[in-house]
Scaffold this motif. Structure first.
Motif, PDB file in Angstrom:
ATOM      1  N   ARG A  62       1.061  -0.989   0.189  1.00 17.84           N
ATOM      2  CA  ARG A  62       0.544  -0.303   0.221  1.00 17.84           C
ATOM      3  C   ARG A  62       0.647   1.107   0.390  1.00 17.84           C
ATOM      4  NH1 ARG A  62      -2.863  -1.043   3.820  1.00 17.84           N
ATOM      5  NH2 ARG A  62      -2.167  -0.620   5.631  1.00 17.84           N
ATOM      6  N   ASN A  63       1.873   1.430   0.813  1.00 17.07           N
ATOM      7  CA  ASN A  63       2.918   2.583   0.601  1.00 17.07           C
ATOM      8  C   ASN A  63       3.175   2.215  -0.439  1.00 17.07           C
ATOM      9  OD1 ASN A  63       3.155   3.983   3.595  1.00 17.07           O
ATOM     10  ND2 ASN A  63       2.824   1.507   4.322  1.00 17.07           N
ATOM     11  N   PHE A  64       3.307   1.288  -1.185  1.00 15.19           N
ATOM     12  CA  PHE A  64       4.752   1.715  -2.394  1.00 15.19           C
ATOM     13  C   PHE A  64       3.886   1.895  -3.392  1.00 15.19           C
ATOM     14  CE2 PHE A  64       6.284  -0.548  -6.066  1.00 15.19           C
ATOM     15  CZ  PHE A  64       7.418  -0.067  -6.109  1.00 15.19           C
ATOM     16  N   ALA A  65       2.537   1.610  -3.439  1.00 12.35           N
ATOM     17  CA  ALA A  65       1.777   1.785  -3.777  1.00 12.35           C
ATOM     18  C   ALA A  65       0.912   3.621  -3.822  1.00 12.35           C
ATOM     19  CB  ALA A  65      -0.040   1.737  -4.173  1.00 12.35           C
ATOM     20  N   VAL A  66       1.262   4.252  -2.635  1.00 13.00           N
ATOM     21  CA  VAL A  66       0.846   5.694  -3.002  1.00 13.00           C
ATOM     22  C   VAL A  66       2.305   6.205  -2.839  1.00 13.00           C
ATOM     23  CG1 VAL A  66       1.471   7.550  -1.149  1.00 13.00           C
ATOM     24  CG2 VAL A  66      -0.225   5.152  -0.766  1.00 13.00           C
ATOM     25  N   LEU A  67       3.453   6.060  -2.805  1.00 12.62           N
ATOM     26  CA  LEU A  67       4.338   6.302  -3.418  1.00 12.62           C
ATOM     27  C   LEU A  67       4.917   6.196  -4.946  1.00 12.62           C
ATOM     28  CD1 LEU A  67       7.983   5.108  -1.665  1.00 12.62           C
ATOM     29  CD2 LEU A  67       7.418   7.089  -1.713  1.00 12.62           C
ATOM     30  N   GLU A  68       4.349   5.719  -5.904  1.00 12.07           N
ATOM     31  CA  GLU A  68       4.358   5.647  -7.465  1.00 12.07           C
ATOM     32  C   GLU A  68       3.128   6.824  -7.904  1.00 12.07           C
ATOM     33  OE1 GLU A  68       3.462   0.966  -9.212  1.00 12.07           O
ATOM     34  OE2 GLU A  68       5.540   1.284  -9.059  1.00 12.07           O
ATOM     35  N   ILE A  69       2.187   6.949  -6.309  1.00 14.32           N
ATOM     36  CA  ILE A  69       1.002   7.966  -6.782  1.00 14.32           C
ATOM     37  C   ILE A  69       1.813   8.887  -6.793  1.00 14.32           C
ATOM     38  CG2 ILE A  69      -1.281   9.255  -6.418  1.00 14.32           C
ATOM     39  CD1 ILE A  69      -2.275   6.170  -5.915  1.00 14.32           C
ATOM     40  N   CYS A  70       2.272   9.598  -6.182  1.00 11.26           N
ATOM     41  CA  CYS A  70       3.535  10.785  -5.801  1.00 11.26           C
ATOM     42  C   CYS A  70       4.305  10.942  -7.185  1.00 11.26           C
ATOM     43  CB  CYS A  70       4.069  10.335  -4.535  1.00 11.26           C
ATOM     44  SG  CYS A  70       2.749  10.421  -3.140  1.00 11.26           S
ATOM     45  N   PHE A  71       4.394   9.533  -7.351  1.00 13.36           N
ATOM     46  CA  PHE A  71       6.360  10.099  -8.326  1.00 13.36           C
ATOM     47  C   PHE A  71       5.533  10.304 -10.231  1.00 13.36           C
ATOM     48  CE2 PHE A  71       9.136   8.056 -11.244  1.00 13.36           C
ATOM     49  CZ  PHE A  71      10.416   8.294 -10.568  1.00 13.36           C
ATOM     50  N   THR A  72       4.855   9.882 -10.118  1.00 16.74           N
ATOM     51  CA  THR A  72       4.772   9.967 -10.877  1.00 16.74           C
ATOM     52  C   THR A  72       3.357  11.293 -11.826  1.00 16.74           C
ATOM     53  OG1 THR A  72       2.016   9.021 -10.891  1.00 16.74           O
ATOM     54  CG2 THR A  72       3.625   7.503 -12.234  1.00 16.74           C
ATOM     55  N   SER A  73       2.746  12.317  -9.934  1.00 18.10           N
ATOM     56  CA  SER A  73       2.078  13.046 -10.242  1.00 18.10           C
ATOM     57  C   SER A  73       3.129  14.075 -10.207  1.00 18.10           C
ATOM     58  CB  SER A  73       1.393  13.386  -9.333  1.00 18.10           C
ATOM     59  OG  SER A  73       0.654  12.353  -8.969  1.00 18.10           O
TER      60      SER A  73
END
Length: 314
Positions: A62-73
């Motif tokens: 879940r934390n990795f998914a949040v990171l990916e959202i922030c990274f692409t954003s």
């Protein structure tokens, strides 16, 4: 001495200067960005709502998914804006902020990959101690440590770059504000900064990759000692999705950053960055969704509940 005018903004060239190609790229990147965000939001929602997924493995996912959202954003929205405008400019503070976010979030994703490998190592190689070693407090500390260490590692280089004088060309031949492209534009000697960035990036990627490799060597050797074939398949299924993500993440990251002489970013580097920053984050949530049986079961149950709820309302 010739007169030097300080740069107040940078122009990011992006992918293309053809209006028709830019429109096509905009549509493709927009769909990719939306699919990336949607896939990761689904992962976050499922791991929060389904009690079967309230385990350390899915906490890290879940934390990795949040990171990916922030990274692409941090990259794609500005890239999309640039594809629709003739002049894709960014102020110096905005450029430095994006530089910090890209490297900070990228390093945090790498460290999270290592933490997830350690979680699988403890679960398979030391199952009796798993509940003690991977307690809720320990998991929270590991995640917090990833964020803090990533921030501390990336703040000094970014701060040094902000102190550099920029008084010549202001055109960045890249997709976003990247260190190599910015150092090329500085009107001072930046060789020591290039060495520092190269060494720190290499240590982060190769160091964490070595840690992941050691974890999976122990995992695979433990799985091979399981007497039954069914037990081997079950054990490997719990870490196969993460192993595939590790290979893709580190392979693309090392290909992009772990090489000397990055001064003067070429068009090939922009394509490599596009894969690393856009395509890879798109693949990760769907790899987990397609290869993880518990994720697929939770998604199926969520769809059935939503469908039955609509039937009752109608």
């Amino acid at each position: 001495m010739r007169n030097q005018t300080p740069v107040v903004e940078f122009i990011i060239l992006g992918l293309s200067d053809s209006p028709h190609l830019n429109l096509l790229l905009f549509v493709l990147l927009l769909h990719t960005f939306l699919l990336t965000v949607m896939g990761n939001v689904i992962i976050v929602t499922l791991t929060l709502k389904d009690h079967r997924l309230h385990t350390p493995m899915y906490f890290f996912l879940r934390n990795f998914a949040v990171l990916e959202i922030c990274f692409t954003s941090a990259i794609v929205p500005r890239l999309l804006h640039g594809l629709l405008t003739d002049r894709n400019s960014v102020t110096l503070p905005g450029c430095f902020l994006q530089l910090l976010l890209v490297y900070f979030l990228g390093a945090c994703m790498v460290f999270h990959g290592s933490v997830m490998s350690f979680d699988r190592y403890v679960a398979i190689c030391h199952p009796l101690r798993y509940g003690t070693l991977m307690s809720s407090r320990a998991c929270s500390q590991l995640v917090l440590g990833c964020w803090v260490v990533s921030f501390l590692i990336n703040v000094p280089p970014t701060f040094i770059v902000t102190l550099l004088p920029f008084c010549g060309p202001n055109v960045i031949n890249h997709l976003y504000c990247d260190t190599a492209a910015l150092l090329q534009l500085s009107c001072s000697d930046t060789s020591h900064i290039e060495v520092m960035v190269f060494v720190s990036t290499t240590l982060i990627l190769l160091g964490s990759l070595t840690f992941n490799a050691v974890c999976y060597i122990h995992i695979i050797s433990t799985i091979l000692r399981i007497p039954s074939t069914t037990g081997q398949k079950k054990a490997f299924s719990t870490c196969s999705a993460h192993l595939l993500v590790v290979v893709i993440l580190y392979g693309s990251g090392i290909f992009r950053y772990v090489r000397p002489g990055q001064r003067g970013v070429q068009d090939f580097d922009k394509i490599a960055s596009l894969l690393y920053c856009v395509v890879i984050p798109l693949l990760n949530p769907y790899i987990y969704a397609l290869r993880n049986e518990q994720i697929k079961a939770a998604l199926k149950d969520a769809c059935l509940r939503a469908f039955s709820g609509r039937l009752r309302l109608s």
